[in-house]
Design an enzyme around this catalytic site. Sequence first.
Site, PDB file in Angstrom:
ATOM      1  N   ASN A  20      14.385   4.547   6.582  1.00 27.69           N
ATOM      2  CA  ASN A  20      13.066   4.421   6.517  1.00 27.69           C
ATOM      3  C   ASN A  20      12.952   2.895   6.215  1.00 27.69           C
ATOM      4  O   ASN A  20      13.757   2.310   5.244  1.00 27.69           O
ATOM      5  CB  ASN A  20      12.182   4.949   5.489  1.00 27.69           C
ATOM      6  CG  ASN A  20      12.024   6.520   5.545  1.00 27.69           C
ATOM      7  OD1 ASN A  20      12.396   7.035   6.761  1.00 27.69           O
ATOM      8  ND2 ASN A  20      11.371   7.019   4.764  1.00 27.69           N
ATOM      9  N   GLY A  21      11.989   2.036   6.869  1.00 28.33           N
ATOM     10  CA  GLY A  21      11.849   0.565   6.586  1.00 28.33           C
ATOM     11  C   GLY A  21      12.167  -0.241   7.812  1.00 28.33           C
ATOM     12  O   GLY A  21      12.181   0.711   8.886  1.00 28.33           O
ATOM     13  N   LYS A  79     -13.715   8.328   8.028  1.00 28.18           N
ATOM     14  CA  LYS A  79     -13.229   9.558   8.230  1.00 28.18           C
ATOM     15  C   LYS A  79     -13.490  10.098   9.381  1.00 28.18           C
ATOM     16  O   LYS A  79     -12.556  10.872   9.933  1.00 28.18           O
ATOM     17  CB  LYS A  79     -14.086  10.318   7.327  1.00 28.18           C
ATOM     18  CG  LYS A  79     -13.972  11.338   5.845  1.00 28.18           C
ATOM     19  CD  LYS A  79     -12.476  11.102   5.235  1.00 28.18           C
ATOM     20  CE  LYS A  79     -11.541  10.096   5.574  1.00 28.18           C
ATOM     21  NZ  LYS A  79     -10.688   9.637   4.336  1.00 28.18           N
ATOM     22  N   GLU A 136     -16.580   4.464   4.589  1.00 25.15           N
ATOM     23  CA  GLU A 136     -15.794   5.547   4.510  1.00 25.15           C
ATOM     24  C   GLU A 136     -16.232   6.669   5.237  1.00 25.15           C
ATOM     25  O   GLU A 136     -15.458   7.512   5.895  1.00 25.15           O
ATOM     26  CB  GLU A 136     -15.446   6.074   3.001  1.00 25.15           C
ATOM     27  CG  GLU A 136     -15.009   7.150   2.630  1.00 25.15           C
ATOM     28  CD  GLU A 136     -13.466   7.005   3.021  1.00 25.15           C
ATOM     29  OE1 GLU A 136     -12.913   5.913   3.309  1.00 25.15           O
ATOM     30  OE2 GLU A 136     -12.637   8.052   2.783  1.00 25.15           O
ATOM     31  N   LYS A 192       0.279   9.032   6.631  1.00 22.32           N
ATOM     32  CA  LYS A 192      -0.286   9.166   5.338  1.00 22.32           C
ATOM     33  C   LYS A 192       0.060   7.783   4.315  1.00 22.32           C
ATOM     34  O   LYS A 192      -0.819   7.467   3.747  1.00 22.32           O
ATOM     35  CB  LYS A 192       0.330  10.581   4.676  1.00 22.32           C
ATOM     36  CG  LYS A 192      -0.375  10.928   3.559  1.00 22.32           C
ATOM     37  CD  LYS A 192      -1.843  11.391   3.587  1.00 22.32           C
ATOM     38  CE  LYS A 192      -2.340  11.526   2.188  1.00 22.32           C
ATOM     39  NZ  LYS A 192      -3.797  11.484   2.344  1.00 22.32           N
ATOM     40  N   TRP A 194       8.419   7.816  12.623  1.00 22.86           N
ATOM     41  CA  TRP A 194       7.146   7.022  13.059  1.00 22.86           C
ATOM     42  C   TRP A 194       7.524   5.792  13.766  1.00 22.86           C
ATOM     43  O   TRP A 194       7.915   4.885  13.010  1.00 22.86           O
ATOM     44  CB  TRP A 194       6.224   7.028  11.948  1.00 22.86           C
ATOM     45  CG  TRP A 194       4.884   6.709  12.416  1.00 22.86           C
ATOM     46  CD1 TRP A 194       3.849   7.613  12.763  1.00 22.86           C
ATOM     47  CD2 TRP A 194       4.141   5.318  12.319  1.00 22.86           C
ATOM     48  NE1 TRP A 194       2.650   7.140  12.710  1.00 22.86           N
ATOM     49  CE2 TRP A 194       2.837   5.546  12.681  1.00 22.86           C
ATOM     50  CE3 TRP A 194       4.561   4.004  12.176  1.00 22.86           C
ATOM     51  CZ2 TRP A 194       1.928   4.451  12.797  1.00 22.86           C
ATOM     52  CZ3 TRP A 194       3.653   3.039  12.338  1.00 22.86           C
ATOM     53  CH2 TRP A 194       2.485   3.206  12.496  1.00 22.86           C
ATOM     54  N   CYS A 199       7.458   7.586   8.470  1.00 22.35           N
ATOM     55  CA  CYS A 199       9.043   8.143   8.406  1.00 22.35           C
ATOM     56  C   CYS A 199       9.248   8.834   6.912  1.00 22.35           C
ATOM     57  O   CYS A 199       8.888   8.565   5.926  1.00 22.35           O
ATOM     58  CB  CYS A 199      10.086   7.029   8.478  1.00 22.35           C
ATOM     59  SG  CYS A 199       9.940   6.202   9.922  1.00 22.35           S
ATOM     60  N   HIS A 230     -29.490  -7.718  14.241  1.00 28.72           N
ATOM     61  CA  HIS A 230     -28.800  -8.873  14.494  1.00 28.72           C
ATOM     62  C   HIS A 230     -27.552  -8.271  15.477  1.00 28.72           C
ATOM     63  O   HIS A 230     -26.699  -9.070  15.777  1.00 28.72           O
ATOM     64  CB  HIS A 230     -27.983  -9.515  13.318  1.00 28.72           C
ATOM     65  CG  HIS A 230     -28.941 -10.187  12.432  1.00 28.72           C
ATOM     66  ND1 HIS A 230     -29.571 -11.143  12.481  1.00 28.72           N
ATOM     67  CD2 HIS A 230     -29.215  -9.652  11.126  1.00 28.72           C
ATOM     68  CE1 HIS A 230     -30.675 -11.432  11.435  1.00 28.72           C
ATOM     69  NE2 HIS A 230     -30.236 -10.434  10.658  1.00 28.72           N
ATOM     70  N   GLU A 282     -10.998   8.801  12.270  1.00 30.07           N
ATOM     71  CA  GLU A 282      -9.797   9.155  11.895  1.00 30.07           C
ATOM     72  C   GLU A 282      -9.333  10.476  12.478  1.00 30.07           C
ATOM     73  O   GLU A 282      -8.248  10.795  13.171  1.00 30.07           O
ATOM     74  CB  GLU A 282      -9.357   9.293  10.284  1.00 30.07           C
ATOM     75  CG  GLU A 282      -8.977   7.999   9.739  1.00 30.07           C
ATOM     76  CD  GLU A 282      -9.016   8.355   8.066  1.00 30.07           C
ATOM     77  OE1 GLU A 282      -7.803   7.716   7.715  1.00 30.07           O
ATOM     78  OE2 GLU A 282      -9.512   8.962   7.595  1.00 30.07           O
ATOM     79  N   ARG A 300       2.768  13.219   6.594  1.00 31.26           N
ATOM     80  CA  ARG A 300       3.166  11.798   6.718  1.00 31.26           C
ATOM     81  C   ARG A 300       2.853  11.279   7.937  1.00 31.26           C
ATOM     82  O   ARG A 300       2.548   9.853   8.043  1.00 31.26           O
ATOM     83  CB  ARG A 300       4.305  11.413   6.084  1.00 31.26           C
ATOM     84  CG  ARG A 300       4.597  11.839   4.541  1.00 31.26           C
ATOM     85  CD  ARG A 300       6.309  11.603   4.186  1.00 31.26           C
ATOM     86  NE  ARG A 300       6.578  10.249   4.413  1.00 31.26           N
ATOM     87  CZ  ARG A 300       6.411   9.552   3.256  1.00 31.26           C
ATOM     88  NH1 ARG A 300       6.252   9.681   2.140  1.00 31.26           N
ATOM     89  NH2 ARG A 300       6.782   8.166   3.228  1.00 31.26           N
TER      90      ARG A 300
END
Length: 612
Positions: A102-103, A488, A484, A607, A76, A2, A507, A491, A27
């Site tokens: 927000n929160g 990437k 990473e 973000k 969000w 948010c 394995h 995502e 974001r």
Amino acid sequence: MCGIVGYTGNAPAVPVLLDGLERLEYRGYDSAGVAVVSRERGLQIEKCKGRLSALREKLDGQPPLAGTAGIGHTRWATHGEPNDVNSHPHVSQNGRVAIVHNGIIENYVEIKEFLLHKGVAFRSDTDSEVVAQLLEYCFNDHSDPLDAVYAVLERLEGAYALGILCADRPDMLIAARKDAPLLLGYGDGESFIASDATAIIAHTRDVAYMEDGEVAVLTRAGVQVFDEYRRPIEKEHHFIEWDVSAAEKGGYAHFMFKEIMEQPEALRQTISPRLRDGRVVFEELHITAEDVRRFRRIFIVACGSSYHVGMVGKYNLERLMRTPVEVALASEFRYSDPLIDKDSLVIVISQSGETLDTMAALREARNRGAYVLSIVNVVGSSIARESDDVLYTWAGPEIAVATTKAYSTQLALLTMLGLWMARCLDRVEQTEYDAVVSELEALPAKLAEVVSSTEIYQYLASLYFNQECIFYIGRNLDYALGLEGSLKLKEISYIHSESYAAGELKHGTISLIEQGTLVMSLATYGPLLDKAVSNIVEVKSRGADVVALTTEEHRQRLEAIASHVLTIPRTHPVLQPNLGVVPLQLFAYYIALHRGCDIDKPKNLAKSVTVE
Ligand code: G6P
């Protein structure tokens, strides 16, 4: 996650709010809205599910909302699905107050029940609406809006950054903060609030960061700030070093591509000021060599890509310092009753400096007496402010959700920190120390070489963009790097991907390899090259296509066995992942481009993750 922007001044508020919200889009959000207030028309609100363009369309199709004070929000969803009603701003039953939040209000059920009992009718399924309704309820006992705000804050549990508008105070905006970022912006005859400086940077670079418990009253005449006991306080002003162009695409198709290309410069900014006469120098640190000698254990705690930096860091710090290093996901660490004490160093890594789990882990560590040193990109962010020490990565604003330049600068800075601490402990040979320093000096130029040609990644992406699953394998630093690379890819391209320590293949994972499966084999770590070669043979013989990533001197050897070979310049092993990550970023980028994905704003991702 948010985003909040608020404005009060002489200009119409809506264009300022929409511009701010557009800059917060990165974001991640699923709905957006604005509220403005004027003497004649009171509170006017427009909000809807979807992108900001949907909100703009709605606004364009009606007479302009009138008012020079307003609040805007990108949501969000956490409590209540993303829809028009659940979007912010929320207005109280009789239209006296509008809020953006927000929160998470943890005791919202209790407050809602209390208000329902009093006959208040709720519209949304959100936790946030209780703040608007409770405020209006408290207005009955308090004529001064600030009295009502303090009465409400006393009853709220959880985290909040709040922007509040009152129907009968058309030039006033109230802001409050607890455990969610909020800053104040000072302009000429105008004032702003924002959850992130990007939202207001086009208007002012003069800001102050709100602290927990603080409440601010903004009018055209200026900003007054009060502490939790309502005592007036003077805020320290900060000047934002970067300007609006740093947060714009500047001709690039995507922020992510721009940020990949900015990595050589970001590294230069991060590394150069900290190298002097062949030595690593951290003038900004309070920690002493004596402290470093006291630490018996080191923890690295972070989320997402920052955690992957920690994975590389473990190998590097242990190699350089010969001190045990544990890497932990912040969301696990905070609930793990960690074995830390005053002789522990906890290194916290965060681009945004606001990730809630990382923040909670930091507090847990400090409560247990550990020394907390953070590596952070956003100046003045909560994590930076609550740490005992902070090292800033000078990457500039990172807008694409998928991190690139922040990852790179975190990685370089963590390795520099390891080298510096190793020197404090007298555990690194002078020749090794000198070799790392000289390669740190050369790193930005070598990275510039890597980003200078992108054709090979475009070509590979054209071959493989239809894969259903892509594996990344590697050992030691290459394993950490693969984590990473794989993240990437998933995502931004939504291709399923796994990263494995190559020795673990037999394995389990190897049973998933079939004709045409793509395996990215990371073979940049020289000492284990033979092992990497054996793993390539293993997967090739089961039908895999292999793209190998290695250093220039091993090209020929790998060309003999892999389907395609990507190369990077050679550097000191502890810095090799800094070069190795770039081909993986570019590969993911072009794959996503071929698949037509929304690269800068991948679905469901945010973000800055400010909820648990
Ligand atoms: C989100 C971002 C990632 C980031 C992670 C941790 O998931 O999309 O790019 O690595 O949060 O964020 P931080 O700001 O703490 O580094």
